[in-house]
Design an enzyme around this catalytic site. Structure first.
Site, PDB file in Angstrom:
ATOM      1  N   SER A 158       0.761  -1.478   0.179  1.00  0.00           N
ATOM      2  CA  SER A 158       0.024   0.134   0.141  1.00  0.00           C
ATOM      3  C   SER A 158       0.840   1.270  -0.030  1.00  0.00           C
ATOM      4  CB  SER A 158      -0.887  -0.032   1.228  1.00  0.00           C
ATOM      5  OG  SER A 158      -1.790   0.971   1.206  1.00  0.00           O
ATOM      6  N   ASP A 171      10.733   5.832  -9.487  1.00  0.00           N
ATOM      7  CA  ASP A 171      10.425   6.579 -10.801  1.00  0.00           C
ATOM      8  C   ASP A 171      11.211   7.966 -10.912  1.00  0.00           C
ATOM      9  OD1 ASP A 171       8.562   4.793 -11.616  1.00  0.00           O
ATOM     10  OD2 ASP A 171       6.791   5.730 -10.694  1.00  0.00           O
ATOM     11  N   LYS A 227      -0.669  -4.198  -3.428  1.00  0.00           N
ATOM     12  CA  LYS A 227      -1.777  -3.657  -2.897  1.00  0.00           C
ATOM     13  C   LYS A 227      -1.845  -2.191  -3.539  1.00  0.00           C
ATOM     14  CE  LYS A 227      -5.274  -3.144   0.163  1.00  0.00           C
ATOM     15  NZ  LYS A 227      -5.677  -1.491  -0.046  1.00  0.00           N
TER      16      LYS A 227
END
Length: 293
Positions: A68, A79, A93
Site C-alpha cells: 500500500s 520513478d 496492494k
C-alpha cells in the site's frame, strides 16, 4: 551524511497522506501518486511543499510484506531516480478501500486504484526492486495476486515529472559486486539453500504411502534442514544443533538478543554496502539534482 537507508520491509502501509508527505521530504516539488476512482477520474497527489529535506544518495528496502503506502513511496523514489530499491517484490496492494458499517458486520468497498507517476499500477505486481534479495516468502501464498477476484494490473498515461537521476547505468556493476559478495556470505547462502529446500519439497506431487519409506523420506527432509541450519550456525561460531526440536527455542532466544544488541541483519548490512558502492560509482555530488526534460 553520505547516504540514507529507509527500511520498509514488513511495512503494510497506512495513510496516503503520510506517503505523500514522506515522498515530499526527498523531492523539491512534483507529483507523488495518482488515484483513479471507479468512474475513471484521475487525481494526482502533489508534494505539499517546496522544501527538500535530503538531497543525497538513498536506498529503500522492501519485501513481500511491504504494501500500500509503502509501495507508493518506493515506487515514487524509483520513478524519480531518487533511490535505489533493494529487496524482494512487494505485496501489490494498489487499491483504495472504504469500510461501511452494517447491522451485522462490515462491508469493504473498493473505490479507487493507485498508480505510480510513471503510469504503472502497483496492483498485483507491486514494486520490483532494482537489486533483488532472496526471499523465503512464497509468492503463491502471499500477495494481492493470491487473493480471489483481485483487480488486475493495468497502467495509465504517465503524469509530467522530471527525474533526479538515471541509476540504470550503475546497476550492472552494482549487481555484479552484490553477487560476488553474497556468493560466499553465510546468511545469503543460507537463504538460497532454504529457498531451494522449500521449493524442492513443495513442488513434489507424489509421496509414498508405504509407512517405512515415508518415515525415511521425513527423516531425510529433517536431516537436510538440520545440515542447512548447522552450516549457518558454524559460520557464526554458534553451538550446533543436535536436532530440529531445539531450533525454535534457540532461534527465539537469539533473535531477542539481537534486538537488545540492535544488531543489523544481513540484508540491512548488504544494503549499506550497496549504498556505499553507489556513492563510489557515481562519484558525482550532482547525481541527484533535477534533470531537464
Amino acid at each position: 551524511m553520505d547516504g540514507l537507508i529507509i527500511d520498509l520491509r514488513g511495512n503494510g502501509g497506512g495513510s496516503l497522506q503520510e506517503a505523500n508527505e514522506l515522498t515530499g521530504l526527498f523531492i523539491d516539488k512534483g507529483p507523488t501518486v495518482v488515484v483513479r476512482n471507479n468512474r475513471g477520474r484521475a487525481e494526482r497527489q502533489e508534494d505539499p511543499d517546496s522544501e527538500q529535506l535530503y538531497h543525497g544518495p538513498m536506498v529503500v528496502m522492501i519485501d513481500r510484506l511491504s504494501a500500500s503506502a509503502s509501495e507508493i513511496f518506493a515506487g515514487a523514489m524509483q520513478d524519480y531516480g531518487r533511490a535505489l530499491i533493494v529487496g524482494s517484490q512487494s505485496y501489490g496492494k494498489g487499491t483504495v478501500q472504504s469500510i461501511q458499517p452494517l447491522n451485522h458486520g462490515q462491508l469493504k468497498l473498493t473505490l479507487a486504484k493507485f498508480y505510480r507517476i510513471s503510469g504503472q499500477s502497483t496492483q498485483n505486481r507491486g514494486v520490483i526492486p532494482d537489486i533483488i534479495f532472496p526471499s523465503l516468502y512464497d509468492g503463491r501464498d502471499i500477495g494481492e495476486d493470491t487473493l480471489p477476484d483481485a483487480l488486475p494490473w493495468d497502467n495509465i498515461s504517465p503524469v509530467s515529472y522530471r527525474p533526479y537521476a538515471n541509476l540504470s547505468p550503475y546497476l550492472p556493476e552494482l549487481q555484479k559486486k552484490h553477487e560476488f559478495r553474497t556468493r560466499k556470505n553465510a546468511d545469503f547462502v543460507y537463504l538460497h539453500e532454504m529457498k531451494d529446500y522449500f521449493e524442492h519439497y513443495e513442488n513434489q506431487k507424489k509421496v509414498s504411502l508405504n509407512q517405512e519409506r515415508r518415515q525415511l523420506e521425513l527423516q531425510t527432509m529433517r536431516s537436510q534442514r538440520l545440515a542447512i541450519e548447522n552450516r549457518l550456525r558454524k559460520s557464526r561460531g554458534l553451538a550446533l544443533l543436535n536436532n530440529l526440536d531445539e531450533l525454535e527455542e534457540i532461534n527465539n532466544q537469539e533473535q531477542e538478543q539481537k534486538k537488545k544488541d540492535k544488531e543489523p541483519d544481513a540484508f540491512l548490512k548488504e544494503a549499506g554496502v550497496i549504498l556505499t558502492d553507489m556513492v563510489k560509482a557515481s562519484n558525482n555530488k550532482r547525481l541527484f539534482t533535477r534533470r531537464s526534460g
